[in-house]
Enzyme design. Structure first.
Site, short mmCIF file in Angstrom:
data_model
loop_
_atom_site.label_atom_id
_atom_site.label_comp_id
_atom_site.label_asym_id
_atom_site.label_seq_id
_atom_site.Cartn_x
_atom_site.Cartn_y
_atom_site.Cartn_z
N ASN A 1 1.58 -2.92 4.19
CA ASN A 1 0.65 -3.78 3.45
C ASN A 1 -0.36 -4.35 4.44
O ASN A 1 -0.29 -4.08 5.65
CB ASN A 1 1.42 -4.89 2.70
N ASP B 1 0.82 -1.21 0.00
CA ASP B 1 0.00 0.00 0.00
C ASP B 1 0.85 1.26 0.00
O ASP B 1 0.42 2.32 -0.44
CB ASP B 1 -0.96 0.00 1.18
O1 MRU Z 1 -7.80 -3.00 2.78
P1 MRU Z 1 -7.48 -3.38 1.36
O2 MRU Z 1 -8.21 -4.59 0.90
O3 MRU Z 1 -7.60 -2.20 0.42
O4 MRU Z 1 -5.93 -3.76 1.40
C1 MRU Z 1 -5.30 -4.16 0.22
C2 MRU Z 1 -3.90 -4.59 0.40
O5 MRU Z 1 -3.34 -4.53 1.47
C3 MRU Z 1 -3.16 -5.02 -0.83
O6 MRU Z 1 -2.18 -5.99 -0.51
C4 MRU Z 1 -2.46 -3.80 -1.45
O7 MRU Z 1 -3.35 -2.74 -1.59
C5 MRU Z 1 -1.86 -4.11 -2.76
S1 MRU Z 1 -3.10 -4.38 -4.01
C6 MRU Z 1 -2.31 -4.59 -5.49
#
Ligand code: MRU
Length: 338
Positions: A240, A230
């Protein structure tokens, strides 16, 4: 069908000219429903509520949210930028996409110009994912077993995916022979979304509970853990999905390699280290209930951070569309992202 299209049939963010259509990820895997966002406030709400989620996908959606606002006038577009930026705090792709749209607004772009910019953000993401798929798969040996966490696939991006893109590419090349997905409590991105994507695109995979990871790694079934990000700080620390950090620790303990796959839009060179990344806290209800049904006694408290930070020292490779950074640190990050 070329090898890129094979195993890649899902699109979650669909621009329709006067609306943004989002595959409702709250309802998957059993209901395939769409939410139509008619304005920037609808898009911000969809990001907050996890209708759309995954760092690149929320950035792309926010860019389209700015286009919807601009269709109503310059003032609306200016107001949309902070509204969308506040939707979620951790994934820097959101801020990156909005900064890019903001620069186009400041340059005087008209609605068509902004529409072209949003489309470019979306197209670049898909191209980056396919390129990262190749770069990441090149790091894998033959007969490799992998584990992934959360959902980093077509649902989380413009298509193909980041970590899941490497897994798609590795499977197409016959290098990956075993795929495990952690269920990713509490929102179950792994169980509900990753398993759906993989089954739909014909990639055999096995679901494990998050707490099975150490036992699985001890068995020798895994050679790599492959995850998305993220936000990647200037020293290579990676924010992440919650649970990523413990996977990295367990992987190092068992000699399993750890790969992070993310586009340049996830790299934030203005954030010095992981300690400076804001970790989103979500409603404790997500932990205290399951499918709307309370599972914990009424008086119980819950702590629900939804991301964590993996230090660069636990990461063997960061794969971006610009290239691979092995054993990341501030100097190596700087060399690729100065
Ligand atoms: O809370 P989320 O579902 O948005 O979290 C997503 C993640 O942590 C993913 O691993 C990250 O965004 C990478 S997506 C290519």
């Amino acid at each position: 069908m070329n090898s890129n299209q094979q195993h890649d049939s899902i699109r979650a963010v669909l621009w329709r000219g006067d609306r943004l259509r989002l595959l409702d990820q709250r309802k998957l895997p059993f209901v395939e429903d769409y939410v139509d966002c008619m304005n920037a406030a609808d898009v911000a709400q969809a990001i907050r509520d996890l209708v759309v989620r995954g760092a690149p996908a929320i950035g792309i959606s926010a860019a389209w949210g700015v286009v919807l606002a601009a269709q109503r006038g310059r003032e609306e577009a200016d107001a949309a930028l902070p509204l969308l930026r506040a939707a979620r705090p951790t994934a820097v792709n959101l801020m990156w996409a909005l900064d890019r749209m903001g620069r186009r607004i400041a340059e005087g772009a008209d609605v068509q110009g902004l529409e072209r910019e949003a489309q470019q953000i979306q197209d670049e993401d898909l191209a980056a994912n396919r390129h990262m798929g190749e770069l990441g798969a090149a790091l894998l040996g033959e007969n490799t077993g992998v584990m992934t966490h959360c959902n980093t696939g077509s649902l989380a991006t413009a298509g193909y995916g980041t970590a899941l893109g490497v897994i798609r590419a590795g499977c197409s090349k016959g290098k990956i022979v075993r795929v495990f997905a952690g269920e990713t409590r509490p929102w179950l991105q792994g169980a509900r979304l990753t398993m759906w994507e993989l089954m739909r695109d014909g990639i055999p995979a096995t679901l494990v509970s998050d707490s099975a990871a150490a036992h699985l790694m001890k068995s020798g079934a895994l050679q790599w853990v492959i995850v998305g990000a993220d936000r990647i700080a200037a020293n290579g620390d990676v924010a992440n999905k919650i649970g990523t950090y413990q996977l990295a620790i367990v992987a190092r303990h068992h000699g399993v390699k750890f790969m992070v796959v993310a586009p340049g839009s996830t790299v934030d060179m203005s954030t010095a280290s992981g300690a400076d990344i804001e970790i989103e806290m979500r409603d404790p209800e997500e932990l205290l209930s399951h499918s709307g049904q309370r599972t914990v006694v009424d008086s119980a408290l819950a702590w629900n951070p939804v991301f964590d930070v993996t230090p660069a020292s636990l990461i063997d490779a960061i794969v971006t569309e610009r290239g691979v950074i092995e054993k990341p640190d501030a100097k190596r990050m700087q060399a690729l992202f100065a």
